[in-house]
Design a protein around this motif. Structure first.
Motif, mmCIF file in Angstrom:
data_model
loop_
_atom_site.group_PDB
_atom_site.id
_atom_site.type_symbol
_atom_site.label_atom_id
_atom_site.label_comp_id
_atom_site.label_asym_id
_atom_site.label_seq_id
_atom_site.Cartn_x
_atom_site.Cartn_y
_atom_site.Cartn_z
ATOM 1 N N CYS A 1 40.716 46.664 39.667
ATOM 2 C CA CYS A 1 39.342 46.697 39.362
ATOM 3 C C CYS A 1 39.019 44.663 39.064
ATOM 4 O O CYS A 1 40.026 44.762 38.592
ATOM 5 N N ASN B 1 38.170 37.567 41.438
ATOM 6 C CA ASN B 1 37.098 36.920 42.242
ATOM 7 C C ASN B 1 38.054 35.626 42.389
ATOM 8 O O ASN B 1 38.196 35.308 43.857
ATOM 9 N N MET C 1 34.360 47.345 40.206
ATOM 10 C CA MET C 1 34.415 46.421 39.431
ATOM 11 C C MET C 1 34.567 46.234 38.453
ATOM 12 O O MET C 1 35.039 47.131 37.536
ATOM 13 N N TYR D 1 33.724 41.822 34.693
ATOM 14 C CA TYR D 1 32.325 41.928 35.176
ATOM 15 C C TYR D 1 31.193 42.278 34.695
ATOM 16 O O TYR D 1 30.016 41.285 34.961
ATOM 17 N N GLN E 1 28.433 36.588 40.490
ATOM 18 C CA GLN E 1 28.084 37.749 41.455
ATOM 19 C C GLN E 1 28.370 36.752 42.940
ATOM 20 O O GLN E 1 28.919 37.709 43.706
ATOM 21 N N SER F 1 32.693 37.001 43.440
ATOM 22 C CA SER F 1 33.318 38.058 44.540
ATOM 23 C C SER F 1 32.022 37.824 45.575
ATOM 24 O O SER F 1 32.232 38.500 46.778
ATOM 25 N N GLY G 1 32.150 48.494 43.905
ATOM 26 C CA GLY G 1 32.359 47.041 44.554
ATOM 27 C C GLY G 1 33.628 46.805 45.393
ATOM 28 O O GLY G 1 33.729 45.762 46.654
#
Ligand code: ACO
Length: 277
Positions: free
Chosen positions: A32, A38, A70, A75, A91, A94, A119
């Motif tokens: 995840c 990210n 996610m 997150y 945000q 990612s 996601g």
């Protein structure tokens, strides 16, 4: 015991014979996507994008998952606890690497070995091509825990699926396997997990035989024209080809020469020999 993985270890990668094998590397968390992952993925994409020894980038997942979407703890919950600024930053981080993938210099292939949720549709769509294990499971599970498919996931569903399938997929929170994902157009092909890497390697090798400037122009063109009128697309494609020519006139001329003058190959059946250009 909880594994605390250092940020730089959340992504694994290696380059072998022109292929950059990049993996989401939090198998203990089903890959995840945390803010750390990210950020690290953006660094890795940066590192690989213009390297001469990279022809194709393959995005896979370590362990049983491609990506379980996610990270609901790191997150969402922990980021939200730090306020709006932190949420927006997470945000940006990612969406940033997914956008980067959509317009990546090198061709990209998603190699979906297992779970692919929510996601994860961002990088799935970010990759130019996608191959899945028949055993893989795809789901817009957002509805199952009480949110809408955000981060582009609703948009991706309607881009790739029929309206009815997109609506069913988003509203029902049911998973589909790799085979159904191929039938619905979410991925190019599904095949048994044991054969997945071999098939992806085969596809990557074909891509590496093509003119790289033409490939970049082609993948951008296919994405761009989706949202254009016919006339705008026609015009864009003329300009895009002319721009590509200015980077690589020789390759294109060589492609014509090997077919017309040398009769060395047939463009309808394969690519020209780049090494002669
Ligand atoms: N966010 C945070 N932690 C996660 C996530 C996630 N998305 N997915 C898995 N994990 C963690 C689990 O909490 C667990 O942690 P722990 O070992 O500290 O308890 C660990 O990863 C392993 O997960 P399990 O659930 O034990 O693994 P299992 O193989 O049984 O199940 C599955 C895999 C089905 C993927 C399950 O983990 C799951 O449902 N994950 C959530 C999938 C999801 O809906 N993601 C959100 C999509 S929506 C969005 O991305 C916006």
């Amino acid at each position: 015991m909880t594994t605390v993985r250092a940020e730089q270890d959340t992504v694994a990668w290696t380059v072998e014979e022109g292929i950059a094998w990049v993996s989401l590397n939090r198998p203990e968390k089903r890959n995840c996507m945390s803010p750390a992952l990210n950020r690290q993925m953006m660094r890795v994409l940066d590192e690989l994008e213009f390297r001469d020894d990279v022809g194709v980038l393959v995005l896979g997942g370590e362990g049983s998952a491609w990506s379980a979407g996610m990270d609901l703890k790191e997150y969402f919950r922990e980021t939200e606890a730090r306020g709006l600024g932190a949420v927006r930053q997470a945000q940006r981080e990612s969406y940033g690497w997914w956008r980067r993938l959509r317009w990546y210099q090198k061709p990209t292939i998603a190699m979906v070995n297992g779970w692919c949720f929510g996601g994860a549709y961002g990088p799935l769509f970010g990759c130019d091509l996608a191959f899945a294990a028949e055993e893989a499971q795809f789901g817009l599970s957002e509805i199952n825990w009480g949110i809408l498919p955000g981060g582009g996931a609703s948009k991706i569903a309607v881009e790739l699926l029929s309206f009815r399938n997109a609506m069913y997929h988003a509203m029902m929170g049911e998973n589909i396997d790799g085979r159904k994902a191929a039938e619905w157009g979410l991925v190019n092909e599904a095949l048994p997990l044991a054969e997945l890497k071999k098939r992806v390697t085969e596809v990557a090798c074909v891509l590496m035989e093509k003119n790289p400037i033409a490939l970049k122009a082609t993948k951008d063109a296919v994405r761009r024209v989706r949202e254009m009128t016919f006339d705008n697309a026609e015009d864009y494609l003329v300009r895009a080809q002319e721009a590509a020519n200015s980077f690589d006139n020789d390759g294109r001329k060589e492609g014509i020469r090997q077919f017309i003058d040398e009769k060395r190959y047939k463009p309808g059946l394969g690519a020209y020999d780049k090494s002669k250009a």
